[in-house]
Design a protein around this motif. Sequence first.
Motif, short mmCIF file in Angstrom:
data_model
loop_
_atom_site.label_atom_id
_atom_site.label_comp_id
_atom_site.label_asym_id
_atom_site.label_seq_id
_atom_site.Cartn_x
_atom_site.Cartn_y
_atom_site.Cartn_z
N MET A 154 -4.10 5.60 3.17
CA MET A 154 -5.43 5.94 1.80
C MET A 154 -5.31 7.39 2.20
N ARG A 169 -5.81 -0.07 0.75
CA ARG A 169 -5.72 -0.33 2.29
C ARG A 169 -5.81 0.32 3.06
N GLY A 170 -5.86 0.13 4.22
CA GLY A 170 -5.14 0.77 4.96
C GLY A 170 -5.20 2.30 5.23
N ARG A 218 -12.75 4.51 0.96
CA ARG A 218 -11.56 3.91 0.24
C ARG A 218 -12.33 3.19 -1.40
N HIS A 246 -12.84 5.21 6.08
CA HIS A 246 -11.78 4.63 7.35
C HIS A 246 -11.76 6.00 7.91
N THR A 258 0.44 -1.16 -0.25
CA THR A 258 0.06 -0.11 0.14
C THR A 258 0.76 1.19 -0.24
N ARG A 286 -14.99 0.41 1.90
CA ARG A 286 -14.42 0.43 3.45
C ARG A 286 -14.28 2.12 3.76
N PRO A 313 -6.61 -3.18 -3.58
CA PRO A 313 -5.94 -3.47 -2.96
C PRO A 313 -5.07 -2.75 -2.59
N GLU A 317 -20.08 2.80 3.14
CA GLU A 317 -19.65 1.62 2.73
C GLU A 317 -21.19 0.86 2.39
#
Length: 204
Positions: free
Chosen positions: A165, A161-162, A153, A135, A30, A133, A158, A126
């Motif tokens: 972002m 992700r996290g 997101r 966040h 990421t 997602r 992929p 969502e």
Amino acid sequence: MTPAELHAQVLAAADAEGRLPLPPVTSWQTFPFETAGLRVVPLAPPELPEPPRTGEGGPACAACAGTDRDVVWSDERWRLSRFGKPTGAPVVLLLETREHYDLPGLPDRLAAEFGVLTVHIARAIEGLPHVARAHVSRWGDGHAHMHVFFFARPAGFPQLRGTCMAIWDEILPAAPASQRDADAAAVAGALAESYGGAVASTGG
Ligand SMILES: [Zn+2]
């Protein structure tokens, strides 16, 4: 550990230029940057007292003085806003209290509402078909007035992700304003239906 002790610990672990080694995050799928030529910025010495945040003994509180121009949903105690300019995420929303509180100072009644609201906002975000997602981020280092970010997101990536972002949001081309506004309106509508409050007609 005092700030001076923390800084001494950093310098002890750093190279001759005061640079720490690259952290594991730089090898994550990421991470948005290639590592060739990448260096860690030296950590500056502690600055105490810290510079005041807006709305905290320094500049006036922009949130208290602000208009409801970009508000997409509100009730008597909370407002949810989009940003003036779209960014790379499909939609980014900001939840604020109407009254001036910081997160640690929230009365229990508002704290309870904040928990329920956060769940309803995340569920609405969502629920957007192109979003995987929501966040949720509270930083609070620039402004003292309670504010929490919701980043949508995009689904199917992929790499987005996290925690990175929040950086990808600045890297990706801005979402078309019409799509961003449609997403914000859909979230506001779902929130009004599931939680209460009212959809606001934004200034456009
Ligand atoms: Zn304020």
